[in-house]
Scaffold this active site. Structure first.
Site, PDB file in Angstrom:
ATOM      1  N   LYS A  54     -22.358   0.559  -1.426  1.00  0.00           N
ATOM      2  CA  LYS A  54     -22.342   1.671  -2.395  1.00  0.00           C
ATOM      3  C   LYS A  54     -21.568   1.257  -3.647  1.00  0.00           C
ATOM      4  CE  LYS A  54     -22.589   5.074   1.298  1.00  0.00           C
ATOM      5  NZ  LYS A  54     -21.848   5.948   2.188  1.00  0.00           N
ATOM      6  N   GLN A  98     -16.307   8.266   3.710  1.00  0.00           N
ATOM      7  CA  GLN A  98     -17.130   7.549   4.693  1.00  0.00           C
ATOM      8  C   GLN A  98     -16.792   8.022   6.107  1.00  0.00           C
ATOM      9  OE1 GLN A  98     -19.604   5.237   3.846  1.00  0.00           O
ATOM     10  NE2 GLN A  98     -20.111   5.376   6.020  1.00  0.00           N
ATOM     11  N   ASP A 121     -23.064  13.717  -1.751  1.00  0.00           N
ATOM     12  CA  ASP A 121     -23.816  13.605  -0.494  1.00  0.00           C
ATOM     13  C   ASP A 121     -24.606  14.897  -0.231  1.00  0.00           C
ATOM     14  OD1 ASP A 121     -23.700  11.162   0.745  1.00  0.00           O
ATOM     15  OD2 ASP A 121     -21.770  11.530   1.728  1.00  0.00           O
TER      16      ASP A 121
END
Ligand code: NAP
Length: 301
Positions: A54, A98, A121
């Protein structure tokens, strides 16, 4: 005629090139770039590799990117404090935590503490609500469903009035993609059926799908005879079915299979995604797009 393969790796390249161009234009006009922070607690090797991908992708697009590594024993309060710090940071437009988090930290509490206006997200309940309402309310569609919708859009397959069947009702794939495709608007406006383990006749539902989206996590669940000739088949499943030694690197790698028998299904479908190389690569592209959009919302452009 064999199905047209929807190549996620190629589509991702196109999308990232579009994002890169937009970032340059915004930087020239407004003097700002999207900022993305990824918080990693501990040093789980799989999490580490997801985070570095990412961060590397964000960097390659000209984003400001921060990889914030925190020790395994960070307290819940300290992690919440960090989220508040990034909420107030004007240079940060996307915040990711995460998963998984260590057992002493309440994952739900932490995810719900992310500023919904930086929740790229798209899993915060506020963003789930916005997605269900649809239209201009939607800020951050979750990345895998957004990738699926984008693949369908770019394939040219008509969604308006199409019979869409979604196999699976998870919060990360099934429910959001079903909600997105039933909205009134372009790239949607479909008639959507969601099927699951309590569905009585799975085959019959799948057989009438113009667009069949399978996210069950069961290798080979969808049989070739369940596919309507010419249908668009999106296989989200990623199942490890064994291991092999890579001829190029000599390393042991997982053998991955989808939820659909690709070889046989591609003789019947009109369009199909492979596994790997289909939906998988799209997720990170959509994450970058959500981060860029977060900056655009702020600039009102
Ligand atoms: P999940 O949370 O395990 O949900 C699976 C869903 O499929 C559930 O709703 C379940 O029904 C349904 N299901 C399972 N077996 C079924 C069967 N035999 N018949 C009908 N329905 C069945 O899975 P997920 O997180 O959505 O992920 C699904 C798959 O997509 C996994 O292989 C995952 O690795 C993959 N995935 C890929 C990406 C990506 O490529 N970027 C991202 C996310 C997920 P019930 O609700 O009744 O249990």
């Amino acid at each position: 005629m064999p199905a047209i393969i929807l190549n996620g790796t190629e589509i991702r390249k196109e999308i990232l090139a579009e994002i890169r161009q937009e970032v340059e234009a915004i930087k020239a006009a407004h003097g700002v770039v999207p900022g993305l922070v990824t918080i990693l607690v501990g040093s789980n090797p799989a999490s580490l590799s997801y985070v570095s991908l990412k961060v590397k992708t964000a960097h390659s697009l000209g984003f400001k990117e921060i990889q914030d590594n925190q020790p395994e024993d960070i307290s819940e309060a300290a992690l919440l404090g960090l989220l508040d710090q990034y909420r107030r940071d004007e240079t940060i437009h996307g915040i990711l935590v995460q998963l998984p988090l260590p057992p002493h930290i309440d994952e739900k509490l932490v995810l719900n503490a992310i500023d919904p206006d930086k929740d790229v997200d798209g899993f915060h309940p506020v963003n789930v609500g916005r997605l269900v309402i649809g239209g201009s309310e939607v800020k951050f569609p979750p990345c895998t469903p957004a990738g699926i919708q984008e693949m369908i859009r770019r394939s040219g397959v008509e969604t308006r009035g199409a019979e869409v069947v979604v196999v699976g009702r998870s919060n990360i794939v099934g429910k959001p993609i079903a909600n997105m495709l039933l909205q009134k608007g372009s790239g949607a406006n479909a008639t959507v059926t969601v099927v699951h383990t309590a569905t009585r006749n799975l085959a019959a539902h799948c057989q009438r799908a113009d667009i069949l989206i399978v996210a069950a996590g069961v290798p080979g669940l969808v049989k070739p005879e369940w596919i309507k000739p010419g249908a668009c088949v999106i296989d989200v499943g990623v199942n490890r079915v064994g291991e092999t030694v890579s001829p190029t690197t000599g390393k042991t790698v997982a053998i991955l299979r989808g939820d659909v028998d690709f070889e046989e299904a591609s003789k019947i479908a009109g369009f199909i995604t492979p596994v790997p190389g289909g939906v998988g690569p799209m997720t990170i592209a959509m994450l970058m797009r959500n981060t860029l959009n977060s900056l655009k919302f702020k600039l009102q452009i």
